[in-house]
Scaffold this motif. Structure first.
Motif, PDB file in Angstrom:
ATOM      1  N   ARG A   7      21.098   5.516  -0.990  1.00  0.00           N
ATOM      2  CA  ARG A   7      19.756   5.368   0.026  1.00  0.00           C
ATOM      3  C   ARG A   7      18.562   6.437  -1.092  1.00  0.00           C
ATOM      4  O   ARG A   7      17.498   6.686  -0.542  1.00  0.00           O
ATOM      5  CB  ARG A   7      20.441   5.928   0.865  1.00  0.00           C
ATOM      6  CG  ARG A   7      20.873   4.527   1.650  1.00  0.00           C
ATOM      7  CD  ARG A   7      21.623   6.002   3.231  1.00  0.00           C
ATOM      8  NE  ARG A   7      22.886   6.660   2.730  1.00  0.00           N
ATOM      9  CZ  ARG A   7      23.917   5.813   2.996  1.00  0.00           C
ATOM     10  NH1 ARG A   7      24.188   4.875   2.957  1.00  0.00           N
ATOM     11  NH2 ARG A   7      24.597   6.517   1.826  1.00  0.00           N
ATOM     12  N   PHE A  64      22.281  16.077  -0.561  1.00  0.00           N
ATOM     13  CA  PHE A  64      21.528  15.342  -0.089  1.00  0.00           C
ATOM     14  C   PHE A  64      20.065  15.839   0.215  1.00  0.00           C
ATOM     15  O   PHE A  64      20.273  17.683  -0.092  1.00  0.00           O
ATOM     16  CB  PHE A  64      21.895  15.772   1.847  1.00  0.00           C
ATOM     17  CG  PHE A  64      22.456  16.588   2.280  1.00  0.00           C
ATOM     18  CD1 PHE A  64      21.064  17.853   3.211  1.00  0.00           C
ATOM     19  CD2 PHE A  64      23.528  17.348   2.335  1.00  0.00           C
ATOM     20  CE1 PHE A  64      22.023  18.928   3.649  1.00  0.00           C
ATOM     21  CE2 PHE A  64      23.923  18.199   3.223  1.00  0.00           C
ATOM     22  CZ  PHE A  64      23.658  18.829   3.960  1.00  0.00           C
ATOM     23  N   GLU A 105      21.490  11.264  -1.459  1.00  0.00           N
ATOM     24  CA  GLU A 105      20.784  11.732  -0.010  1.00  0.00           C
ATOM     25  C   GLU A 105      19.555  12.067  -0.591  1.00  0.00           C
ATOM     26  O   GLU A 105      19.478  13.319  -0.146  1.00  0.00           O
ATOM     27  CB  GLU A 105      21.218  11.759   1.369  1.00  0.00           C
ATOM     28  CG  GLU A 105      22.945  10.637   0.739  1.00  0.00           C
ATOM     29  CD  GLU A 105      22.626   9.176   1.621  1.00  0.00           C
ATOM     30  OE1 GLU A 105      21.081   8.900   2.445  1.00  0.00           O
ATOM     31  OE2 GLU A 105      23.396   8.254   2.498  1.00  0.00           O
ATOM     32  N   ASP A 106      18.312  11.121   0.156  1.00  0.00           N
ATOM     33  CA  ASP A 106      17.589  11.849   0.302  1.00  0.00           C
ATOM     34  C   ASP A 106      17.202  12.023   2.412  1.00  0.00           C
ATOM     35  O   ASP A 106      17.233  11.005   2.459  1.00  0.00           O
ATOM     36  CB  ASP A 106      16.154  10.968  -0.211  1.00  0.00           C
ATOM     37  CG  ASP A 106      14.672  11.232   0.369  1.00  0.00           C
ATOM     38  OD1 ASP A 106      14.355  12.281   0.194  1.00  0.00           O
ATOM     39  OD2 ASP A 106      13.502  10.379  -0.065  1.00  0.00           O
ATOM     40  N   ASP A 107      16.881  13.608   1.894  1.00  0.00           N
ATOM     41  CA  ASP A 107      16.577  13.927   3.274  1.00  0.00           C
ATOM     42  C   ASP A 107      15.359  14.339   4.367  1.00  0.00           C
ATOM     43  O   ASP A 107      15.035  14.641   4.737  1.00  0.00           O
ATOM     44  CB  ASP A 107      17.634  15.246   3.793  1.00  0.00           C
ATOM     45  CG  ASP A 107      17.246  16.150   2.857  1.00  0.00           C
ATOM     46  OD1 ASP A 107      15.795  16.599   2.659  1.00  0.00           O
ATOM     47  OD2 ASP A 107      17.836  17.241   2.185  1.00  0.00           O
ATOM     48  N   ALA A 117      22.035  12.237   6.780  1.00  0.00           N
ATOM     49  CA  ALA A 117      22.110  11.479   5.366  1.00  0.00           C
ATOM     50  C   ALA A 117      23.776  12.411   5.315  1.00  0.00           C
ATOM     51  O   ALA A 117      24.621  11.641   4.546  1.00  0.00           O
ATOM     52  CB  ALA A 117      21.440  12.759   4.402  1.00  0.00           C
ATOM     53  N   ARG A 120      26.626  10.408   6.663  1.00  0.00           N
ATOM     54  CA  ARG A 120      27.063   9.307   5.423  1.00  0.00           C
ATOM     55  C   ARG A 120      27.880   9.849   4.423  1.00  0.00           C
ATOM     56  O   ARG A 120      28.886   9.319   4.554  1.00  0.00           O
ATOM     57  CB  ARG A 120      25.824   8.551   4.978  1.00  0.00           C
ATOM     58  CG  ARG A 120      25.173   8.051   5.996  1.00  0.00           C
ATOM     59  CD  ARG A 120      24.028   6.869   5.075  1.00  0.00           C
ATOM     60  NE  ARG A 120      23.390   7.309   5.098  1.00  0.00           N
ATOM     61  CZ  ARG A 120      21.801   7.956   5.656  1.00  0.00           C
ATOM     62  NH1 ARG A 120      21.895   7.267   7.346  1.00  0.00           N
ATOM     63  NH2 ARG A 120      20.777   8.376   5.309  1.00  0.00           N
TER      64      ARG A 120
END
Length: 414
Positions: A7, A64, A105-107, A117, A120
């Protein structure tokens, strides 16, 4: 080495899809760091437990961090450094024949996005542990989830007084918090280049509150009080009113605790209306990307430092700079070094863990002693200590360069 960005997109890193590794989710009572936070030194760990994220040939880690939003540049640069450490370890054979995989993950530097994030990463990707990451409010927002699920988290660049303390025993911190950072920097300033008046540009939330506490501690007994405090959000873009309020206060110095771009743009706004006070800011402004964009405006700024200057004669620092430059075609930045350091500490714990279980991984961190990265002071944790190192230096920006004026100084932790 395969890196999964399911993502998030980072231009400098390859995006490769992989099948989700199987494993058991860890909760307290099931392969948890049962000795964590007990205050008693452990001599062993549960080597027979089963942890998610481990297969016969892989170790899956999660991170993240902001790849978009107001702190995207530090996030992507820190991730590149973390990835470089992992790639280097994998090229050297990995961990007991296993390659390390990193799921990112991009938080967006947002606490609610960061929590989703983290969920996941832990529940869908089933990572073994969290590593790295840049940003305080985003990471602090995930602390309850990390504690509830006993997920090891190593080296987040989240300088908060809620991190590196035994209230959150699964988080192993290697960066001083903003209370200590500003206490050291402002104390040095008052002892060596004192001012009679000062103002503050303060990001709302824990980040700004911690910095203010450090400033007030350093100014206590000096007779200097803050003339005005101007608050900003990470997403603030119009700084004209803030610059005017600072000019009206007419303090000899303006201090900053905010995102690097926000700091640079406030300084520009002040200069545009003819107000050019002395400046003091957090360690973020020692990064080369900030200096490239705002170095002229930041001339003379006093800054705290958390990473050793790249001109250091420490052979580990020089090896990192030389290797990074050779492999990437350009010199590293401060954020590259921060991410690389996060990776080194994580990899050392993986190497020294008696077994690849979450309990044994945290045991390896608890028993880590004087681990040398060269880029930060030696790292030592303990059964009742989650602050692996706590030292702050002081530098000034001169002709677009970071010039160290005071070496790392150890500060007391919580």
């Amino acid at each position: 080495m395969r890196t999964v960005h399911r993502r998030a997109t980072v231009a400098s890193l390859a995006i490769v899809l992989l099948a989700t590794a199987t494993g058991c989710s860890a909760t307290r009572g099931e392969d948890t760091a049962s000795g964590s936070g007990s205050g008693e030194a452990r001599t062993s760990c549960d080597e027979n437990g089963v942890s998610q994220g481990i297969t016969d040939d892989t170790i899956k880690l999660g991170s993240f961090t902001p790849l978009t939003g107001p702190v995207a540049d530090p996030g992507t640069s820190g991730l590149a450094g973390l990835q470089y450490a992992i790639d280097t370890a994998n090229a050297d054979g990995g961990i007991d024949g296993r390659q390390i995989e990193l799921v990112v993950e991009d938080d967006q530097y947002d606490a609610s996005v960061a929590l989703q994030a983290a969920r996941r990463l832990n529940e869908s990707d089933e990572v073994f542990a969290f590593t790295g990451g840049i940003g305080t409010p985003n990471f602090v927002g995930v602390l309850p989830y990390i504690k509830q699920n006993a997920i090891p988290a190593v080296g987040p660049y989240a300088p908060s007084n809620q991190v590196g303390v035994m209230e959150n025993p699964d988080v192993f911190m290697i960066w001083p918090n903003f209370v200590d950072e500003f206490d050291v920097a402002v104390s040095w300033m008052m002892e060596n280049e004192p001012v009679e008046s000062a103002s503050l540009v303060q990001q709302v939330g824990d980040v700004g509150d911690d910095a203010l506490a450090g400033i007030e501690k350093a100014l206590d007994g000096t007779g200097v009080e803050l003339s005005t405090i101007q608050t900003v959000e990470p997403t603030t873009t119009d700084f004209s009113a803030i610059a005017q309020a600072l000019r009206n206060a007419d303090s000899e110095m303006v201090m900053f605790i905010a995102g690097p771009v926000v700091v640079g743009q406030v300084i520009q706004a002040m200069h545009q209306i003819g107000y050019e006070p002395r400046l003091l800011g957090q360690s973020d402004m020692t990064d080369e990307s900030w200096l490239s964009e705002f170095g002229d405006e930041g001339e003379g700024m006093i800054v705290a430092t958390k990473v050793a200057p790249f001109g250091s004669d420490d052979p580990l620092v020089q090896q990192f700079v030389d290797d990074w430059t050779a492999d990437n075609g350009e010199a590293p930045t401060m954020w590259n070094a921060a991410g690389y350091t996060q990776g080194l500490v994580t990899i050392e714990a993986l190497k020294t863990a008696p077994a690849l279980t979450r309990d044994c991984f945290e045991f390896a961190l608890e028993t880590m002693s004087d681990f040398e990265t060269g880029l930060i002071p030696p790292v030592t944790f303990g059964p009742d200590s989650r602050q692996g190192t706590n030292a702050v230096g002081v530098a000034k920006i001169e002709d677009g360069e970071v010039v160290q004026v005071a070496p790392f100084q150890l500060v007391s932790g919580d």
